[in-house]
Structures are given as C-alpha cells and as structure tokens.
Write an enzyme that holds these catalytic residues in place. Structure first.
Site, short mmCIF file in Angstrom:
data_model
loop_
_atom_site.label_atom_id
_atom_site.label_comp_id
_atom_site.label_asym_id
_atom_site.label_seq_id
_atom_site.Cartn_x
_atom_site.Cartn_y
_atom_site.Cartn_z
N SER A 26 0.63 -1.31 -0.02
CA SER A 26 0.06 0.00 -0.27
C SER A 26 0.96 0.91 -0.19
O SER A 26 2.08 1.28 0.60
CB SER A 26 -0.92 0.10 1.46
OG SER A 26 -1.39 1.19 1.70
N TYR B 282 -1.91 -2.07 10.21
CA TYR B 282 -2.55 -1.98 8.60
C TYR B 282 -1.40 -1.13 8.47
O TYR B 282 -0.85 -1.47 7.42
CB TYR B 282 -3.53 -0.85 8.30
CG TYR B 282 -3.72 -0.70 6.56
CD1 TYR B 282 -3.96 -1.97 6.03
CD2 TYR B 282 -3.01 0.32 6.03
CE1 TYR B 282 -4.09 -2.37 5.32
CE2 TYR B 282 -3.40 0.46 4.61
CZ TYR B 282 -3.34 -0.99 3.71
OH TYR B 282 -3.65 -0.81 2.78
N LYS C 223 2.20 -2.63 6.63
CA LYS C 223 2.10 -2.49 5.36
C LYS C 223 3.90 -2.32 5.12
O LYS C 223 4.70 -2.73 3.83
CB LYS C 223 1.33 -1.38 4.55
CG LYS C 223 -0.05 -1.82 4.57
CD LYS C 223 -0.15 -3.20 3.90
CE LYS C 223 -1.94 -3.83 3.02
NZ LYS C 223 -1.61 -4.81 2.53
#
Length: 274
Positions: free
Chosen positions: A142, A155, A159
């Site tokens: 991401s 997250y 990532k």
C-alpha cells in the site's frame, strides 16, 4: 516476464484488486488459481475468467492466505490443474481500525495476513523457482507502506513490513531469477475503502477521508493493468498513483517536517465540521 502461458496464484482474489488481477492475468494468457476466504466469490471470479477466455483458464479455491498449509494446498492445486506456479500474487490484506487500543489478536491477525502470508508463500515457492531459474512474486502492500496510514497502527506497520520483505526478497534472490514487484496504491474503489469512508468511528472515518483526499480513487482494473505492466518490465515498485513517489521523496528529504505536517493533517481530519 511475459505472463502468457504462465501459471499464477492470486490470493484475496474474490473481489477488489485481487479479482481484477486474476481477470487481467487470465486475459493476458496466464492460467490462474483464484484464492479467497470466501470460496464462492473465488469461484465466481474463476468462472468469469473461463467465460471470457472461452476455455478453462482459472479455478477458484477457498483458502486462508495466511495459513501455510492452505498456501501449500493452493500451490498443489495449481500444479494439478495447470503446472508449477510461475507467478504468486500475495494480494490478500486486511485493514483493522484502532491504534493502541487494538487487541493482541487484531495485531496478530493483521501481521499474519499482511506480512507472514508473504513470507510463508516465499518459503514454499522460492526453492523451486531457484531450481527452474525463474519465478515472480507480486506483493500487494500500500502507499501506507511507504508513507503511513492515519487511524490504523496495525495496517501502517504491517504494510511497511510487507514493503521491507519484498525489498529483501528482491535483493537476496533477484540475481538468481526471482523477480519481485511491490504494489503500493493509494485509493482504490474496494470494499475496504468504502467501509472506512462510511465508518461511524471518528478515526476510522478520518483514515478513509485521508485516502480519498490524497488523490484519485482508481478502479481495481486500472491497478491490475499497472501490475501487469510492471511484471512485463520486471519493475519493483508499482505506483498506480504516481504522486506517491513525490510524497515519498518529500518524506525522506525532511522527516521531521513530514511528521509535523502529518500531525496537522490528522488534526484537520478530526476537527468538528463548522
């Protein structure tokens, strides 16, 4: 690498970017195992690929992309149906909300799906790729893996780790035939982004707004097209949103200024509307 005639596995392929990747690979002449925790969704995507090709080019499978036994099963299924795996798209991902309030289980599951799933797949695939002299690993990370993610600590951290593992894999095996691409998009029209933008949690909603406001929201098919172009070029960093590169450069050129700017931006997202 040309994907025509190659055998690919796509995790998280029941919808969003994964479904678009499976369709694009099949459309380019690859044969594809489409994996998802939602087996019915994976079967639908595979059936659509078969219908578009007018031939048996895809098969669906219900699997947890973070489970080593399930990954081994996907590789075995690909070999039975089509042959040895040439391209593995570690695309499955989750984005839980929460910062320091996230539970240990939430952290463990996020790291499992977003990072360890990549490591476990590479452990199973790289030895065979080294023997054959060729293989391709596509890691879906991401823009949060290069920049950060407002709202979700797990997250953002996972990532970053996904990008780090992809870098390591390329450095360690890139001269021995193993190619790696790392996908780092911003906003993509997926269920995950829609859930964030409609969240009733203030920080979750801020996270969704930060993505939508940062640049255009792309369709999954546009992202898949960028991935196939990167595979064709054997290019590591896949940036469907080219502005991410400039953001990354600004971050690296003055880290403290970037952090101050991100704090101001987060505060503006959380400020009550007048």
């Amino acid at each position: 690498m040309r994907v025509a005639g190659k055998v690919a596995v796509v995790t998280g392929g029941g919808g969003g970017i994964g479904a678009a990747l499976a369709a694009a690979l099949a459309g380019a002449g690859a044969r594809v195992v489409v994996s998802d925790v939602d087996g019915a969704a994976a079967d639908r995507v595979a059936a659509e690929a078969d219908a578009a090709a007018g031939a048996h080019v895809a098969v669906g499978a219900a699997a947890d992309a973070a489970d080593a036994t399930a990954i081994a099963g996907l590789i075995a299924l690909a070999e039975r149906e089509f042959g040895p795996v040439d391209v593995y798209c570690a695309n499955a991902g989750i984005g839980p909300k929460g910062g320091l309030d996230a539970t240990e289980d939430e952290w463990d599951r996020t790291i499992d799906v977003n990072v360890r799933a990549h490591v476990r797949a590479a452990k199973l695939l790289v030895p065979g790729w080294l023997e054959r002299g060729e293989g391709y690993f596509v890691a879906t990370a991401s823009a949060a893996g290069l920049l950060t993610q407002i709202g979700s600590a797990a997250y953002a951290v996972s990532k970053h780790a996904a990008v780090g593992f992809a870098e390591w894999l390329s450095i360690t095996y890139g001269d021995r035939g193993v190619r790696v691409s790392c996908l780092c998009p911003m906003g993509v029209d997926t269920d995950m982004l829609r859930a964030a933008t409609t969240s009733d949690d203030p920080m979750g909603a801020a996270a969704g707004r930060s993505v939508v406001e940062a640049g255009s929201v792309l369709q999954p098919a546009e992202v898949a097209e960028a991935v196939l172009a990167a595979i064709d070029d054997e290019r590591f960093l896949v940036l469907p949103h080219p502005e991410v590169l400039e953001m990354y450069r600004r971050k690296g050129s003055d880290y403290d200024r970037w952090l101050r700017g991100m704090r101001r931006y987060q505060a503006s997202l959380l400020a009550p509307e007048s």
